[in-house]
Write a protein that holds these residues in place. Structure first.
Motif, mmCIF file in Angstrom:
data_model
loop_
_atom_site.group_PDB
_atom_site.id
_atom_site.type_symbol
_atom_site.label_atom_id
_atom_site.label_comp_id
_atom_site.label_asym_id
_atom_site.label_seq_id
_atom_site.Cartn_x
_atom_site.Cartn_y
_atom_site.Cartn_z
ATOM 1 N N VAL A 21 26.784 -28.638 43.739
ATOM 2 C CA VAL A 21 27.198 -29.851 44.399
ATOM 3 C C VAL A 21 26.056 -30.720 44.750
ATOM 4 C CG1 VAL A 21 28.352 -30.551 46.430
ATOM 5 C CG2 VAL A 21 29.663 -28.829 45.229
ATOM 6 N N ASP A 22 25.017 -30.151 44.974
ATOM 7 C CA ASP A 22 23.821 -31.169 45.541
ATOM 8 C C ASP A 22 23.599 -31.772 44.261
ATOM 9 O OD1 ASP A 22 23.232 -30.318 48.361
ATOM 10 O OD2 ASP A 22 22.549 -28.272 47.614
ATOM 11 N N ASP A 23 23.516 -31.168 42.963
ATOM 12 C CA ASP A 23 23.184 -31.943 41.951
ATOM 13 C C ASP A 23 24.332 -33.079 41.379
ATOM 14 O OD1 ASP A 23 20.900 -30.266 41.477
ATOM 15 O OD2 ASP A 23 22.171 -28.873 40.386
ATOM 16 N N LEU A 60 20.428 -35.603 49.805
ATOM 17 C CA LEU A 60 19.665 -35.305 48.802
ATOM 18 C C LEU A 60 18.275 -34.989 49.337
ATOM 19 C CD1 LEU A 60 20.382 -38.094 45.817
ATOM 20 C CD2 LEU A 60 21.463 -35.880 46.487
ATOM 21 N N SER A 61 17.536 -34.002 48.567
ATOM 22 C CA SER A 61 16.158 -33.753 48.890
ATOM 23 C C SER A 61 15.051 -34.706 48.404
ATOM 24 C CB SER A 61 15.844 -32.213 48.109
ATOM 25 O OG SER A 61 15.685 -32.471 46.884
ATOM 26 N N ALA A 62 13.967 -34.664 48.913
ATOM 27 C CA ALA A 62 13.087 -35.705 48.465
ATOM 28 C C ALA A 62 12.867 -35.685 46.781
ATOM 29 C CB ALA A 62 11.645 -35.617 49.110
ATOM 30 N N GLU A 63 12.970 -34.503 46.336
ATOM 31 C CA GLU A 63 12.807 -34.319 44.894
ATOM 32 C C GLU A 63 14.189 -35.091 44.211
ATOM 33 O OE1 GLU A 63 12.313 -32.076 46.997
ATOM 34 O OE2 GLU A 63 10.112 -31.874 46.871
ATOM 35 N N ALA A 64 15.360 -34.719 44.705
ATOM 36 C CA ALA A 64 16.393 -35.426 44.219
ATOM 37 C C ALA A 64 16.561 -36.787 44.158
ATOM 38 C CB ALA A 64 17.720 -34.417 44.660
#
Lengths: 296, 221
Positions: free
Chosen positions: B90-92, B170-174
């Motif tokens: 789900v994060d993706d 989102l994460s910083a990466e995402a």
């Protein structure tokens, strides 16, 4: 959290806020309030598009081509019915001519009534024929004096043919499935100008072809039948007769063999154009289901 | 920290408290949800929608404030078409949706800007900001719209970084993947954005004791 440029917001506090940890010590309340408000529960109006999204989800393969798909269906149905009508019309016309065309012009109407002259036909898809059929039976005693080009379909049918066979856009007139004689007739009906054919037909048929109620009344459908133009192919009786002579199932059956009163040599393209859009969703859904399986 | 915790707050809020998602809120198992939706489960897709749509919409408001709903609708069409090919949790999924949303929004911005005489959205944002200054004293009553509009007054890279991280979850990466930047750049932009917001809001600088109380209370939940 000294009173720097921004008091109370060091890197770790900022980072925890960004992670959604709004209770982190050291984060300014104003920011906590702000971000809390920004991440507040969904409000009903924010989910207004839910059903639309679900509808798209239900038919993902169809979603991209929805309008064109609808158009294709209508077009194809029209093609079927009109082609069948055309074939029967031509046959009826020939038969009529063979039997007793010239000596008994009133016989046209008798032939029409023999076949019932009912207004069945397109059941809303080709209501021009429908209304004209009904209207003309009563009008037939009035001695429509021009049954001569009886092998031609009525203007409505010509227009339907044009509509059905036109690949896309008005550019297709020249390459449509109408034979040259029929096309010439149509152009003549439209006033001699090929460019006027489109407007003429849309006027004749009413633009949204489906609902019968929106179509021209019998009276207006009969208007092009003014006796002033002797070249006008106005022999509606055999036509509506043949339309009604066949129940619609046979018309749909005749789709696959596809009777070709129209010169087939010049028109493989419209057929392909008819089918290809509908085959796309099919293939897509095929791929979809295969990828589904793959995923599982 | 796992990736899952990024979106936690809104998950709970959206699916736990809202009436719409109340019955399903406790079962937002991310991977199950995606897989179920890919099998054609409508309810799973509905839950995904409820989970992601508010975030997307708010993010879109910072880009195309007046057309956010329309763009979001297009985004869901694209999601519905493409979900079969999607791989991830789900994060993706949120990241994917945000990427689509951003592309759509930027397309729209390009089209709009090409036409002369059309308001540039950034100007609308600053107008919103001006309106929000009056709300500075009543921060407790900040509405979601006002909050989003305030964030939208930031320079766009900062606004996007803050929205993608805090609201979209989102994460910083995402977020970096969505924006085509490195995570470090996202962090910098987001931190700057937060600082600027704090400045703009006047940072009342409440007593630390009260803040800690709040923190403790929140943590107990």
């Amino acid at each position: 959290m000294g009173r720097g440029a921004v008091p109370g917001l060091d890197a770790s506090a900022a980072e925890s806020l960004l992670r959604g940890d709004l209770g982190h010590a050291g984060a300014p309340d104003v920011l906590v309030h702000l971000l809390t408000a920004a991440t507040a529960p969904a409000r009903p109006h924010e989910l207004d598009g839910e059903e639309a999204a679900l509808a798209a989800f239900r038919a993902p393969a169809l979603a991209p081509g929805h309008p064109s798909r609808r158009r294709t269906l209508v077009t194809r149905l029209l093609t079927v019915k009109v082609t069948a009508a055309f074939a029967l019309t031509a046959a009826g016309g020939v038969a009529l001519a063979a039997v007793d065309a010239l000596p008994r012009i009133p016989g046209v109407s008798s032939l029409g009534s023999r076949f019932g002259g009912r207004a069945t036909s397109g059941a809303g898809l080709a209501p021009g024929a429908t209304t004209s059929g009904a209207g003309r039976q009563s009008a037939s005693p009035r001695s429509t004096p021009t049954p001569l080009p009886s092998t031609h379909p009525s203007p409505e049918n010509l227009c339907l043919l044009l509509l059905a066979d036109r690949p896309t856009g008005p550019a297709g007139i020249g390459s449509s499935g109408l034979d040259s004689q029929a096309l010439a007739t149509l152009i003549a009906l439209a006033g001699g100008d090929p460019a006027a054919v489109g407007p003429y037909c849309s006027r004749l048929l009413g633009v949204p072809v489906r609902p019968a109620s929106q179509l021209p009344s019998p009276a207006s459908a009969a208007t092009p039948a003014n006796p002033a133009s002797p070249t006008a192919p106005l022999s509606p009786q055999p036509r509506s007769a043949s339309l009604s002579a066949r129940p619609s199932p046979s018309a749909s059956k005749s789709h696959s063999p596809r009777p070709s009163p129209v010169p087939t040599s010049s028109q493989p393209d419209p057929n392909a154009a008819d089918r290809s859009p509908s085959s796309t969703p099919a293939t897509r859904s095929a791929t979809v289901s295969s990828s589904r399986g793959g995923h599982r | 920290m796992t990736r899952g915790e990024y979106g936690q707050s809104l998950d709970l809020v959206v699916c736990g408290l809202s009436t719409a998602g109340a019955t399903h809120g406790d079962r937002l198992e991310s991977d199950d949800l995606i897989a179920a939706a890919q099998r054609g489960d409508e309810e799973a897709f509905r839950l995904l929608y409820r989970e992601v749509q508010p975030r997307l919409l708010r993010y879109l408001r910072t880009l195309v404030p007046c057309d956010a709903e329309d763009v979001a609708a297009d985004v869901w069409l694209e999601i519905a078409r493409g979900i079969q090919g999607f791989r991830g949790d789900v994060d993706d999924f949120r990241g994917w949706a945000a990427t689509i949303a951003r592309h759509r929004a930027l397309d729209l911005l390009r089209r709009v800007r090409r036409r002369p005489g059309v308001d540039i959205p950034v100007e609308e944002l600053t107008q919103l900001a001006a309106a929000d200054d009056t709300a500075g004293g009543a921060l407790d009553a900040l509405s979601t719209d006002t909050a989003v509009a305030l964030i939208a007054t930031l320079p766009r890279d900062q606004a996007e970084a803050v929205m993608l991280r805090v609201v979209v979850g989102l994460s910083a990466e995402a977020a970096g993947e969505v924006l085509g930047k490195r995570p470090g750049a996202i962090r910098t932009a987001a931190h700057r954005g937060l600082r600027r917001l704090a400045e703009r809001l006047g940072h009342p600088d409440r007593p630390a004791g009260r803040r800690r109380e709040t923190t403790v209370r929140l943590r107990k939940r």
